[in-house]
Design a protein around this motif. Structure first.
Motif, PDB file in Angstrom:
ATOM      1  N   ARG A 165       2.108 -17.502  -6.320  1.00 37.59           N
ATOM      2  CA  ARG A 165       0.914 -17.514  -6.156  1.00 37.59           C
ATOM      3  C   ARG A 165       0.552 -18.567  -4.436  1.00 37.59           C
ATOM      4  NH1 ARG A 165      -3.802 -14.773  -9.799  1.00 37.59           N
ATOM      5  NH2 ARG A 165      -1.410 -13.818 -10.845  1.00 37.59           N
ATOM      6  N   TYR A 182       6.006 -17.577  -3.423  1.00 42.72           N
ATOM      7  CA  TYR A 182       5.433 -15.903  -3.866  1.00 42.72           C
ATOM      8  C   TYR A 182       5.015 -16.268  -5.014  1.00 42.72           C
ATOM      9  CZ  TYR A 182       4.098 -11.436  -2.723  1.00 42.72           C
ATOM     10  OH  TYR A 182       3.733 -10.264  -3.152  1.00 42.72           O
ATOM     11  N   GLY A 214       0.072 -11.710  -7.729  1.00 45.96           N
ATOM     12  CA  GLY A 214      -0.273 -11.682  -6.662  1.00 45.96           C
ATOM     13  C   GLY A 214      -2.195 -11.024  -7.452  1.00 45.96           C
ATOM     14  N   TYR A 249       0.953 -18.489  -1.525  1.00 49.57           N
ATOM     15  CA  TYR A 249       1.083 -17.520  -0.195  1.00 49.57           C
ATOM     16  C   TYR A 249       0.968 -18.177   1.363  1.00 49.57           C
ATOM     17  CZ  TYR A 249      -0.280 -14.294  -4.055  1.00 49.57           C
ATOM     18  OH  TYR A 249      -0.641 -14.067  -5.340  1.00 49.57           O
ATOM     19  N   GLU A 266      -1.061 -10.592   0.551  1.00 47.85           N
ATOM     20  CA  GLU A 266      -1.756 -11.426   0.027  1.00 47.85           C
ATOM     21  C   GLU A 266      -2.978 -12.292   0.479  1.00 47.85           C
ATOM     22  OE1 GLU A 266      -2.133 -11.514  -3.488  1.00 47.85           O
ATOM     23  OE2 GLU A 266      -0.090  -9.484  -4.439  1.00 47.85           O
TER      24      GLU A 266
END
Length: 262
Positions: free
Chosen positions: A148, A145, A9, A150, A180
């Motif tokens: 990334r 996650y 992140g 998200y 994020e």
């Protein structure tokens, strides 16, 4: 859980180290307890678990071999020998491809090894067998996650929480996803839901302070951190991280004051 952690992140600096150690994959209960829970999900759906069908096709010797392999794999897993555990879980799956717990353990091993795409595949496979398995949902969200991804991680955490809203740490993981995505108000609400389930967890307060700092609510953030430092007497990682965050907040406030004076 837990939770091994990997840097991912946005760059959070030293303060982010604490939460990279506390956003994690989930593990729960014994193998026997997990199996009973998963079989119950299948009974609710009105059909036998796929693994039960596979078991019926195995000879008694093969069933015993599979059980022995799984228990040996569990011993290696619990002792942290992930390479040997991985080999044995794969052997279990060669006998019963739908063995939910062997699939779950492999997914966790791949997360620990930072192989998030392989972990994702394992958790999606489990969900193809048991769509309401919240442990698989949460770990799938965590694997996404780490990649990334998200937006999808957020949606899957929300699915898991809709099915089981009792896990405080799951709300904290969701809060990190919101963070994020810069959805800060949603992140704050997720942390408050975690508080409602576990009001004594100072780590959750620290995350809330970090979010407040992110959005410029420095006085609110400072009050939380000072309260943590007042009550966290031992020199823990949380206390050390709180001191780093307090310094970051003070620097931000001093910068704002200097800009206002110009």
């Amino acid at each position: 859980m837990t939770f091994f952690l990997i840097s991912f992140g946005s760059a959070l600096g030293l303060v982010g180290i604490y939460w990279r150690k506390h956003l994690h994959m989930e593990q729960k209960g014994s193998w026997a307890k997990q199996m009973l829970q998963r079989l119950h999900l299948k009974r609710q759906a009105g059909k036998p678990a796929a693994s039960q069908v596979e078991m019926l096709l195995l000879t008694a010797d093969q069933q015993q071999e599979m059980k022995n392999l799984f228990m040996s794999a569990e011993a290696f897993f619990e002792n942290g020998d992930l390479d040997e555990a991985e080999k044995l879980y794969i052997q279990v799956l060669s006998l019963d491809e739908a063995h939910l717990d062997a699939n779950m353990r492999l997914g966790l091993i791949y997360l620990k090894k930072q192989l998030s795409k392989k972990a994702e595949a394992m958790f999606r496979k489990i969900l193809g067998i048991a769509p309401a398995d919240t442990l698989a949902l949460s770990n799938l969200a965590y694997a996404l996650y780490l990649q990334r991804n998200y937006l999808e991680a957020k949606e899957i955490y929300l699915q898991a929480l809709e099915l089981d809203p009792t896990r405080a740490a799951r709300y904290i993981n969701l809060a990190q996803v919101y963070r994020e995505l810069k959805e800060y108000e949603a992140a704050i609400q997720a942390v408050h839901k975690a508080f409602n389930l576990d009001p004594q967890h100072n780590g959750y307060r620290l995350l809330l302070a970090e979010i407040y700092s992110d959005i410029g609510r420095h006085q609110d953030a400072r009050m939380i951190v000072q309260n943590i430092l007042k009550h966290e007497s031992e020199d823990t990682s949380l206390r050390r991280t709180a001191r780093v965050l307090l310094k970051k907040i003070d620097n931000a406030v001093n910068t704002l004051s200097a800009e206002s004076a110009e």
